[in-house]
Design a protein around this motif. Structure first.
Motif, short mmCIF file in Angstrom:
data_model
loop_
_atom_site.label_atom_id
_atom_site.label_comp_id
_atom_site.label_asym_id
_atom_site.label_seq_id
_atom_site.Cartn_x
_atom_site.Cartn_y
_atom_site.Cartn_z
N THR A 1 -2.64 3.62 -3.18
CA THR A 1 -2.65 2.61 -4.23
C THR A 1 -2.25 1.27 -3.62
N VAL A 2 -2.77 0.21 -4.21
CA VAL A 2 -2.57 -1.13 -3.65
C VAL A 2 -2.09 -2.06 -4.74
N ALA A 3 -1.13 -2.92 -4.43
CA ALA A 3 -0.79 -4.02 -5.32
C ALA A 3 -0.78 -5.30 -4.49
N THR A 4 -1.31 -6.35 -5.06
CA THR A 4 -1.51 -7.61 -4.33
C THR A 4 -1.00 -8.76 -5.18
N VAL B 1 0.86 -1.18 0.00
CA VAL B 1 0.00 0.00 0.00
C VAL B 1 0.90 1.23 0.00
#
Lengths: 461, 461
Positions: free
Chosen positions: B436-439, B414
């Motif tokens: 912003t999120v990366a998963t 995040v």
């Protein structure tokens, strides 16, 4: 035609709502001139002399503010978004959840204002927008705020606004999904017998709208989004969280029970109808049918001398009346007296609290229970001068002079107010607020008393 | 020419600051085109390919933002104020303290931004303006904010800005007196060996300027004004309250010790000089002489691959290395890693914190003291991807993918950031911020781990 009344949201549609060709002619059909003429009708209906210095340019200012505040009708979302789509490799080219490793994008705490479609008053909102990029492209972050701004500058309800922002972003960016959460605050007026005061409790509502992957039942996306808003202290569990349904009318004018005089109302209502038409809206749209009446009802609360308070009967010089000997004076204060006035320059509310410091003898307390009397009297004075077309400086001076007519040893008045006109016009200075001071008699020479009064004001917050 | 260095505010003026006619010709002298060309020089100096998709329109955007952000040079205070002076009876017609009963008028908490004249970066400010009406007239409240805005949209230092607002209001309204208090915040970069991070502590300063009755020694007016600001929780006793004197340079670039390559610097410095000239400022004004050098120094921190970190040497798959058996995995997180990147669309900083969640075995902790190693590694990764021209979505993805290269079971990132470009351009959405999120990996399927990580993030605030 009888008196027009609105009760618990029920709207009695008067005959003047009919689409009257002649009436359209009367106010033109879209030019700024027609709005100016309509505002003149409203000012006359309020009992004002439209040649008076302070308000002679008010029709021009109101027309300009209204045109600026509803410019969203003329703006195109595609124009805003198309130039700001940027290719980003690493994103899945297909629509869907966090394609590749590119996931949720959230812009939080966008401060905006909009116009209530039920009563035409501006309302403040904080907008949070989230989307899931797809198709190997992202949109410039500022465009999310720009698109939200386009739809907020129209006549709206919170839920309609959330839906329109969400749907426009879904269509123009074509992402995996869009989520919009709005926190909205609407000014409240509480009619309290003869006096009308602004409640410090705003009417507030919390709505949301979602599309695409946010709507997929088993997806955690919506939860992730709401959690990211919690980072900023947003309580998604608050009692006015409606899950998309507004339980009671959020616009206080929808449950207002104020009545209008049948003589003045129809021309004013026609004038407001023509304003709505001039911005390109359809006054016959369901949600707008009762709006002109409600706006006129709101305005008429500020009619010149509409309050039937005869201050002369109450105002006698207490210092003179109760004392033959020179009294020992103490400084007293009445703090946080709420008010809501109408700015005569912009026909928009300004509202806040009045603090009054004054000198009188303590002995009077016991003698005539003057403490309660003072509170009631000061409250009446504030309502009397507050509830009309005003400017804050004059309001402050008038309250000070009137109280000085009663307690003529010394008076100090501080008025603290939020001006809707500062928020919603070109300036758009959200969060700014205004304090005005008037000082008379002993307060002008007694620094200690002044400090003590101001300290009281600070401590009562 | 040797390396150009700035130490403790000392400026070594290089020869290229001479007013070179040819150079003026090179970039034009005022048209937007010249700013665009100058920005292209800067982008090339940063090692960028100016035809790259994300930045090919950056010169246009930067020129437009700079033109909008400095439009105060073209605005006239008299035009703003003259139409908005309203007669108010009850005010003393003579200048002076609270004539009649009309006293202090204060507009508080006006949110603005300005451009630092020492380094060209925008800075945020909250402005409070007070004045004492006289001559039987008051000025429209919104005009105080408008006038403050005119001067803030120029190259400024906080003290100069306060003086200019105060002096312009005194001259145009001709009131009893004017008082201006500004609270200003400037972005800070802290050079920390190889890594550069944005400090969460802004460089802040608190200045004021007064005129007329506010300057009268025995008057309480200034004290009243400052007390009215205290109503809003302003601490006038804060340590950076300077009483009009700035003790240490408020612009962090004035005490920067970063050095520049002698080859790339002169063309970039000339380009910045031409930008300053194009807005109508004199690059030879004392306060601006070192500005192009400082702005280039700032920019060059974001030069492509300027950080000499070889991540390849550090990045090996820890999961693969340490285990023959299938390990029992736990979720770990590194929170609040600070960063400061440069938005490639607007050549303006965005800065905030990165939170990284990942899976690894607890056993590794004891085995190789991996906790400290992780923190240092994640910090390096954040600085490596953060310290260049970027967009937040890409930064988030790149960090996630790089960490996933080490701990390949699952990663969640995040990034929370404030974008100066969102604040200072046309949008002017002060207070908004972006997450912003990366998963990747297990986090995509393990809702509980995701919730736990997000909960960690919430709780670490």
């Amino acid at each position: 035609m009888g008196a027009l009344e609105l009760e618990n949201g029920g709207v009695i549609v008067p005959c003047c709502f009919d689409d009257d060709e002649e009436e359209v002619e009367e106010y033109g059909s879209g030019s700024q001139g027609s709005v100016e003429e309509a505002v003149e009708v409203l000012l006359r209906g309020l009992g004002e002399d439209i040649r008076r210095e302070g308000i002679k340019k008010t029709p021009f200012r109101v027309a300009k503010a209204f045109r600026d505040g509803t410019k969203g009708y003329k703006q195109s979302v595609d124009d805003i978004v198309q130039g700001a789509l940027f290719p980003e490799s690493g994103l899945n080219s297909a629509k869907g959840h966090a394609g590749g490793s590119g996931g949720l994008v959230v812009v939080r705490d966008i401060n905006l204002f909009s116009y209530c479609e039920s009563c035409l008053l501006p309302f403040r909102l904080v907008c949070h927008v989230g989307y899931v990029p797809s198709g190997q492209r992202v949109v410039g972050l500022s465009k999310l705020a720009r698109v939200a701004d386009v739809f907020s500058k129209r006549l709206q309800s919170p839920q309609r606004l959330a839906h329109e922002i969400c749907s426009a972003l879904q269509t123009s960016i074509n992402p995996g999904g869009v989520a919009v959460v709005l926190q909205c605050w609407h000014i409240q007026m509480v009619s309290d017998g003869e006096s009308i005061k602004s409640s410090q409790n705003w009417s507030s509502v919390h709505v949301r709208s979602t599309s695409g992957t946010f709507d997929v039942q088993k997806s955690d996306l919506l939860e992730d989004f709401l959690t990211l808003l919690k980072f900023q202290g947003m309580r998604s569990s608050s009692s006015n969280h409606t899950n998309g349904r507004v339980i009671k009318p959020w616009c206080p004018m929808l449950s207002s029970t104020l009545s209008l005089s049948p003589c003045t109302a129809p021309p004013m209502i026609r004038a407001v109808t023509s304003i709505i038409r001039s911005i390109g809206e359809n006054p016959n749209r369901n949600e707008l049918v009762g709006t002109p009446l409600r706006f006129v009802q709101w305005l008429m609360q500020f009619k010149k001398s509409s309050l039937g308070i005869n201050l002369n009967g109450m105002i006698t010089n207490q210092n003179d009346k109760c004392f033959d000997l020179e009294p020992v004076l103490d400084m007293f204060s009445e703090l946080n007296i709420p008010f809501c006035a109408q700015c005569e320059h912009h026909l928009l509310p300004f509202h806040g609290v009045v603090h009054i410091g004054y000198y009188r003898s303590k002995i009077q307390d016991a003698a005539i229970g003057i403490g309660c009397y003072d509170r009631r009297l000061m409250n009446l004075i504030v309502q009397f001068y507050g509830c009309k077309l005003q400017v804050q400086e004059r309001l402050t001076r008038q309250i000070a002079e009137t109280v000085f007519g009663i307690y003529n040893k010394g008076v100090m008045v501080v008025v603290e107010a939020d001006h809707v006109c500062m928020i919603s016009r070109g300036v758009e200075k959200l969060g700014s607020n205004t304090a005005t001071v008037a000082t008379l008699g002993l307060f002008l020479v007694d620094s200690d008393a002044k400090s003590k009064f101001l300290k009281n004001v600070v401590e009562c917050k």
